[in-house]
Design a protein around this motif. Structure first.
Motif, PDB file in Angstrom:
ATOM      1  N   UNK A 428     -30.775   7.315 -25.592  1.00 58.01           N
ATOM      2  CA  UNK A 428     -29.699   8.246 -25.248  1.00 58.01           C
ATOM      3  C   UNK A 428     -28.587   7.514 -24.499  1.00 58.01           C
ATOM      4  N   UNK A 429     -28.961   6.559 -23.644  1.00 62.61           N
ATOM      5  CA  UNK A 429     -27.959   5.836 -22.851  1.00 62.61           C
ATOM      6  C   UNK A 429     -27.029   5.037 -23.748  1.00 62.61           C
ATOM      7  N   UNK A 430     -27.598   4.335 -24.718  1.00 64.08           N
ATOM      8  CA  UNK A 430     -26.762   3.535 -25.617  1.00 64.08           C
ATOM      9  C   UNK A 430     -25.905   4.421 -26.509  1.00 64.08           C
ATOM     10  N   UNK A 431     -26.460   5.553 -26.921  1.00 67.25           N
ATOM     11  CA  UNK A 431     -25.701   6.491 -27.742  1.00 67.25           C
ATOM     12  C   UNK A 431     -24.532   7.072 -26.959  1.00 67.25           C
ATOM     13  N   UNK A 432     -24.783   7.459 -25.708  1.00 64.33           N
ATOM     14  CA  UNK A 432     -23.719   7.993 -24.857  1.00 64.33           C
ATOM     15  C   UNK A 432     -22.642   6.945 -24.611  1.00 64.33           C
ATOM     16  N   UNK A 433     -23.078   5.709 -24.372  1.00 62.82           N
ATOM     17  CA  UNK A 433     -22.121   4.635 -24.104  1.00 62.82           C
ATOM     18  C   UNK A 433     -21.238   4.392 -25.335  1.00 62.82           C
ATOM     19  N   UNK A 434     -21.861   4.378 -26.509  1.00 62.39           N
ATOM     20  CA  UNK A 434     -21.118   4.188 -27.761  1.00 62.39           C
ATOM     21  C   UNK A 434     -20.061   5.280 -27.935  1.00 62.39           C
ATOM     22  N   UNK A 435     -20.450   6.520 -27.728  1.00 64.88           N
ATOM     23  CA  UNK A 435     -19.539   7.639 -27.977  1.00 64.88           C
ATOM     24  C   UNK A 435     -18.490   7.808 -26.884  1.00 64.88           C
ATOM     25  N   UNK A 436     -18.813   7.453 -25.655  1.00 61.66           N
ATOM     26  CA  UNK A 436     -17.787   7.465 -24.600  1.00 61.66           C
ATOM     27  C   UNK A 436     -16.683   6.474 -24.922  1.00 61.66           C
ATOM     28  N   UNK A 437     -17.076   5.283 -25.335  1.00 59.27           N
ATOM     29  CA  UNK A 437     -16.096   4.257 -25.700  1.00 59.27           C
ATOM     30  C   UNK A 437     -15.266   4.703 -26.894  1.00 59.27           C
ATOM     31  N   UNK A 438     -15.926   5.303 -27.860  1.00 60.96           N
ATOM     32  CA  UNK A 438     -15.255   5.755 -29.067  1.00 60.96           C
ATOM     33  C   UNK A 438     -14.236   6.849 -28.755  1.00 60.96           C
ATOM     34  N   UNK A 439     -14.647   7.841 -27.959  1.00 60.23           N
ATOM     35  CA  UNK A 439     -13.737   8.940 -27.624  1.00 60.23           C
ATOM     36  C   UNK A 439     -12.618   8.480 -26.690  1.00 60.23           C
ATOM     37  N   UNK A 440     -12.894   7.488 -25.860  1.00 60.69           N
ATOM     38  CA  UNK A 440     -11.842   6.921 -25.008  1.00 60.69           C
ATOM     39  C   UNK A 440     -10.776   6.279 -25.886  1.00 60.69           C
ATOM     40  N   UNK A 441     -11.220   5.533 -26.867  1.00 59.18           N
ATOM     41  CA  UNK A 441     -10.275   4.909 -27.803  1.00 59.18           C
ATOM     42  C   UNK A 441      -9.521   5.978 -28.603  1.00 59.18           C
TER      43      UNK A 441
END
Length: 487
Positions: A428-441
């Motif tokens: 879940x942590x890696x998934x959240x990190x991936x999507x936070x970065x994606x939505x930030x971009x």
């Protein structure tokens, strides 16, 4: 029912499912079955047979990198794309493991056996890996318009075209001016003009449309591309980078798109003489905020004497008419709905249940669509999605993305075989990190800042469909399976 057991169960026989089958076979992973709700391969290109159906990506890009084809045109019509998929499937040696007319009723992870149990009308399958290749443009969406179900004439969605309906001399209405509609409208206009019919086009938002420089390839060009693989590869590479040139304008600085915007405005000026109509079809949002479309014939069709563009909001449909909020009631014999697909709430996710007993649809209702690298989801072990969340493209071919995801899937299977792993899921942590970065971009992209409402956005206003970087970047990030991100 007897349960059939396989290593890999692939759901969907379009470009993505067929690619997975071919590449698994290349790796010696031959214990797989592809189940498909339709009666043949092809997916969206099997189903969308509306008049004028053509790919808006150049033919050379809209094909597998490992299966070149002798395309007739620079932009391929639907029948030719379907023929291509059928030919590749037939030559791949995998068709004996395709089961058609078989929709998924339920797919549930069994923690005891560490396998997926998939129920269909034609039997039950037990699979170690579930590979979902159902596609993002596979579930047609009807508009929520009062009285639509009361219409007494012929009514159908553009993706479910009724070829038995004779349009000659009819008054036809089409709702929508998206990618399918702008291909359908010129064909309808010509048919109705020749038979004394009339066309009403209901536009909610005007799209940006640039010319589609389609042309047939000459005999010499086709011969050279067929006989000289190096030339075909060079041509394809040139087209790829030409389309990648749009990425900075969409994801970094919209002003870069100014030349393309001028081309689109010139397209309006060239295609429409009436100044009032020109104003109606001129978009009032940034170029690229919604999908940029391609057509040379759409604007002249709108400017024709037997066509009326209606921009007033539809308030209801009666038994024989469409009523707009200015009080005008336009009688109609045939109603064509070209209002797209379920893209941010995928219906098939209602049928997939993970290890916690929660369906994928329920999980995403809470958070919006989200996956790790657009491919895997926490709490859904050994589930791989092709064309998953935030993998879509607004400028180039999805086949590049599909091949990147299939490469990631293949490396995941090899890694699991090598390390003796029976099941895994992304943390879940890696998934959240991936999507936070994606939505930030995503915050800096034209899809967020461009001032439009589009099917890219979910009910929370988040873009859960598109990839906000270059496709080169996507391929790099999925070039090898990162087992350390999984539990």
């Amino acid at each position: 029912m007897n349960t059939k057991s396989v290593d890999h169960l692939i759901v969907g026989a379009g470009f993505a499912g067929l690619c997975a089958a071919i590449k698994l076979q290349e790796d010696g992973e031959t214990d797989f079955v592809v189940i498909e709700k339709g009666v043949d391969v092809g997916g969206t290109w099997r189903d969308n047979t509306y008049p004028g159906a053509t790919c808006d990506v150049p033919s050379q890009l809209y094909s597998y990198s490992f299966a070149a084809y002798d395309w007739s045109n620079s932009y391929s019509p639907q029948p030719e794309i379907q023929d291509y998929i059928k030919r590749v499937a037939a030559e791949s040696g995998t068709l004996d493991r395709f089961v058609f007319d078989t929709p998924v009723d339920d797919a549930t992870w069994d923690a005891g056996t560490e396998r997926w149990t998939v129920t269909t009308p034609n039997g039950v399958w037990s699979a170690r890996f579930l590979i979902v290749a159902a596609g993002g443009l596979s579930a047609p969406k009807l508009p929520e318009i009062e009285g639509l179900e009361t219409f007494q004439g012929d009514l159908f969605h553009s993706a479910q075209w009724d070829h038995d309906v004779d349009l000659s001399g009819k008054r036809v209405a089409i709702i929508g001016t998206g990618a399918s509609a702008i291909q359908i409208i010129p064909e309808l206009q010509k048919t109705l003009e020749a038979t004394g019919g009339h066309l009403d086009v209901y536009q909610r938002t005007a799209p940006w449309i640039i010319p589609r420089n389609d042309r047939p390839y000459s005999r010499l060009e086709r011969l050279a591309l067929r006989r000289l693989p190096g030339l075909q590869k060079l041509y394809r590479t040139g087209l790829y980078w030409a389309h990648e040139a749009y990425v900075p304008a969409f994801t970094i600085e919209p002003k870069i798109a100014a030349p393309a915007r001028k081309v689109a405005l010139k397209n309006i000026e060239k295609g429409i003489k009436d100044p009032a109509l020109r104003e109606k079809v001129t978009p009032h949002f940034a170029f690229g905020c919604k999908r940029v479309l391609r057509s040379n014939t759409y604007y002249p069709a709108l400017d024709a004497d037997n066509t009326e563009l209606v921009t007033d909001r539809i308030v209801k449909v009666t038994g024989n008419a469409v009523v707009t909020d200015d009080g005008v009631e336009r009688e109609v014999d045939v109603l064509v709905v070209a209002t797209g697909f379920y893209t941010t709430e995928l219906p098939f996710t209602e049928h997939i249940t993970g290890r916690t007993g929660q369906t994928l649809a329920d999980r995403w209702r809470e958070t919006g669509m989200a996956a790790y690298k657009g491919t895997t989801v926490p709490e859904f072990p050994n589930l791989f999605m092709l064309v998953g969340p935030n993998t879509g493209q607004g400028h180039t071919s999805m086949i590049f993305i599909i091949e990147s995801q299939v490469a990631y899937l293949r490396d995941a299977i090899r890694t699991m075989r090598r390390d003796g792993l029976t099941a895994l899921e992304p943390s879940q942590a890696d998934t959240d990190r991936w999507n936070r970065s994606l939505q930030k971009r995503m915050e800096r992209t034209v899809w967020t800042t461009g001032g439009c409402q589009s099917w890219y956005l979910d009910e929370h206003g988040r873009n859960t469909t598109l990839w906000p970087r270059s496709t080169v970047d996507f391929r790099r990030r999925l070039s090898s399976f990162d087992v350390e991100a999984y539990s």
